[in-house]
Design an enzyme around this catalytic site. Structure first.
Site, PDB file in Angstrom:
ATOM      1  N   ASP A  56       0.838  -1.198   0.000  1.00 17.08           N
ATOM      2  CA  ASP A  56       0.000   0.000   0.000  1.00 17.08           C
ATOM      3  C   ASP A  56       0.873   1.249   0.000  1.00 17.08           C
ATOM      4  OD1 ASP A  56      -2.342   1.405  -0.044  1.00 17.08           O
ATOM      5  OD2 ASP A  56      -2.793   1.146   2.082  1.00 17.08           O
ATOM      6  N   GLY A  57       0.396   2.263  -0.684  1.00 16.01           N
ATOM      7  CA  GLY A  57       1.064   3.560  -0.627  1.00 16.01           C
ATOM      8  C   GLY A  57       1.622   4.057  -1.952  1.00 16.01           C
ATOM      9  N   HIS A  72       2.640   3.241  -9.131  1.00 15.24           N
ATOM     10  CA  HIS A  72       2.458   1.803  -9.363  1.00 15.24           C
ATOM     11  C   HIS A  72       3.674   1.214 -10.076  1.00 15.24           C
ATOM     12  CE1 HIS A  72      -1.473   2.189  -7.750  1.00 15.24           C
ATOM     13  NE2 HIS A  72      -2.036   2.751  -8.804  1.00 15.24           N
ATOM     14  N   LEU A 114      10.829 -20.716  -4.617  1.00 17.16           N
ATOM     15  CA  LEU A 114       9.897 -19.779  -3.985  1.00 17.16           C
ATOM     16  C   LEU A 114       8.509 -19.998  -4.568  1.00 17.16           C
ATOM     17  CD1 LEU A 114       9.222 -17.197  -2.301  1.00 17.16           C
ATOM     18  CD2 LEU A 114       9.893 -15.850  -4.304  1.00 17.16           C
ATOM     19  N   GLU A 167       1.579 -13.348  12.589  1.00 17.98           N
ATOM     20  CA  GLU A 167       2.092 -12.132  13.223  1.00 17.98           C
ATOM     21  C   GLU A 167       1.917 -10.970  12.249  1.00 17.98           C
ATOM     22  OE1 GLU A 167       3.211 -11.884  16.333  1.00 17.98           O
ATOM     23  OE2 GLU A 167       2.876 -14.023  16.670  1.00 17.98           O
TER      24      GLU A 167
HETATM   25  C1  IPE Z   1      -1.316   0.121  -3.513  1.00 17.82           C
HETATM   26  O1  IPE Z   1      -1.131   1.505  -3.523  1.00 17.82           O
HETATM   27  C2  IPE Z   1      -1.436  -0.433  -4.903  1.00 17.82           C
HETATM   28  C3  IPE Z   1      -2.671  -1.151  -5.215  1.00 17.82           C
HETATM   29  C4  IPE Z   1      -3.771  -1.177  -4.502  1.00 17.82           C
HETATM   30  C5  IPE Z   1      -2.674  -1.886  -6.456  1.00 17.82           C
HETATM   31  P1  IPE Z   1      -2.375   2.481  -3.538  1.00 17.82           P
HETATM   32  O2  IPE Z   1      -2.751   2.718  -4.962  1.00 17.82           O
HETATM   33  O3  IPE Z   1      -3.450   1.986  -2.655  1.00 17.82           O
HETATM   34  O4  IPE Z   1      -1.717   3.810  -2.949  1.00 17.82           O
HETATM   35  P2  IPE Z   1      -2.353   4.858  -1.921  1.00 17.82           P
HETATM   36  O5  IPE Z   1      -2.917   4.088  -0.766  1.00 17.82           O
HETATM   37  O6  IPE Z   1      -3.388   5.622  -2.658  1.00 17.82           O
HETATM   38  O7  IPE Z   1      -1.181   5.702  -1.520  1.00 17.82           O
HETATM   39 MG    MG Z   2      -4.054   2.363  -0.710  1.00 20.96          MG
END
Ligand code: IPE
Ligand code: MG
Length: 230
Positions: A2-3, A19, A113, A189
């Site tokens: 995420d992010g 992305h 893996l 965890e």
């Molecule tokens: C995660 O990053 C990527 C996917 C869900 C594919 P986000 O697109 O959710 O990025 P934020 O949360 O808006 O920063």
């Molecule tokens: Mg997100």
């Protein structure tokens, strides 16, 4: 993972830029697992809720996914990585479905893996699809409905061939599961970091694993030192 969007916004770039950078973090994570002998990795690439994003972002994400698959598959295969896709794949274009199928077949006998990509995946979807298949088995008479055990049920859950995850890492600061592997995470965890996914790599993985190694996993039991006097 995420992010990506926030990472791009901070750089005043479009979300897709984030992305793209996220794909590099995926590569670093896979390399880390190979280097350290981590045998199972499941990446939450696209949730069943992600369809609700603007059509253009969804399209770009899926294009990027397709291109990354095409570009990386041979190196992954050389590195003895087995790819497996989990989720409701029926919603994707035929081309993407075929690609996933070919990649899974090509790498099926690899063992270094096990790389699971959760795509159009949702933890509740997973439980419901398991229930549906269990109901079919009961109807067919292969399982007795009255004596269904957790073990029986788990046979129908995605990733049933793999052990339950030891560690869940979520980047990007939110502290929630967001409908990821609900059944499988019962005793996993959890580790959360503010680091945005495109900045994620070996340093955070080292920290997450060091933290994991400090934890005492009791699985609901108590240790002998906790037992106290009778
Ligand atoms: C995660 O990053 C990527 C996917 C869900 C594919 P986000 O697109 O959710 O990025 P934020 O949360 O808006 O920063
Ligand atoms: Mg997100």
């Amino acid at each position: 993972m995420d992010g990506n969007g926030r990472w791009a916004a901070r750089k005043r770039r479009p979300r897709t830029f984030g992305h793209q950078a996220g794909v590099k973090a995926v590569r670093r994570t896979i390399e880390y697992c190979l280097k350290h002998g981590i045998p199972h990795l499941t990446l939450f690439a696209f949730s069943s809720e992600n369809w609700q994003r603007p059509e253009q972002e969804v399209q770009r994400l899926l294009d990027l996914f397709m291109r990354a698959l095409e570009k990386e598959v041979f190196q992954l295969h050389e590195n003895n990585v087995r790819l497996n896709f989990v989720g409701d794949l029926s919603r994707f274009s035929r081309r993407l479905q075929e690609k996933m199928h070919t990649v899974a077949e090509l790498t099926a006998s690899n063992r270094a893996l096990y790389l699971n990509i959760a795509i159009n995946y949702g933890g509740r979807w997973d439980i419901v699809q398991a229930a549906r298949r269990l109901a079919a088995a009961i109807q067919a008479g292969t399982i007795d409905g009255q004596s269904v055990s957790e073990k029986d049920f788990s046979q129908f859950i995605a990733l049933h061939g793999s052990p339950a995850p030891d560690l869940l890492i979520r980047t990007g600061g939110e502290q929630r599961i967001s409908n990821f592997l609900l059944w499988q995470l019962a005793y996993t965890e959890l580790w959360f970091t503010e680091t945005l996914w495109p900045d994620f790599g070996a340093e955070q993985l080292d920290r997450a694993i060091a933290d994991f190694q400090q934890r005492e996993r009791r699985f609901g039991k108590i240790t002998s030192s906790q037992a106290g006097p009778d």
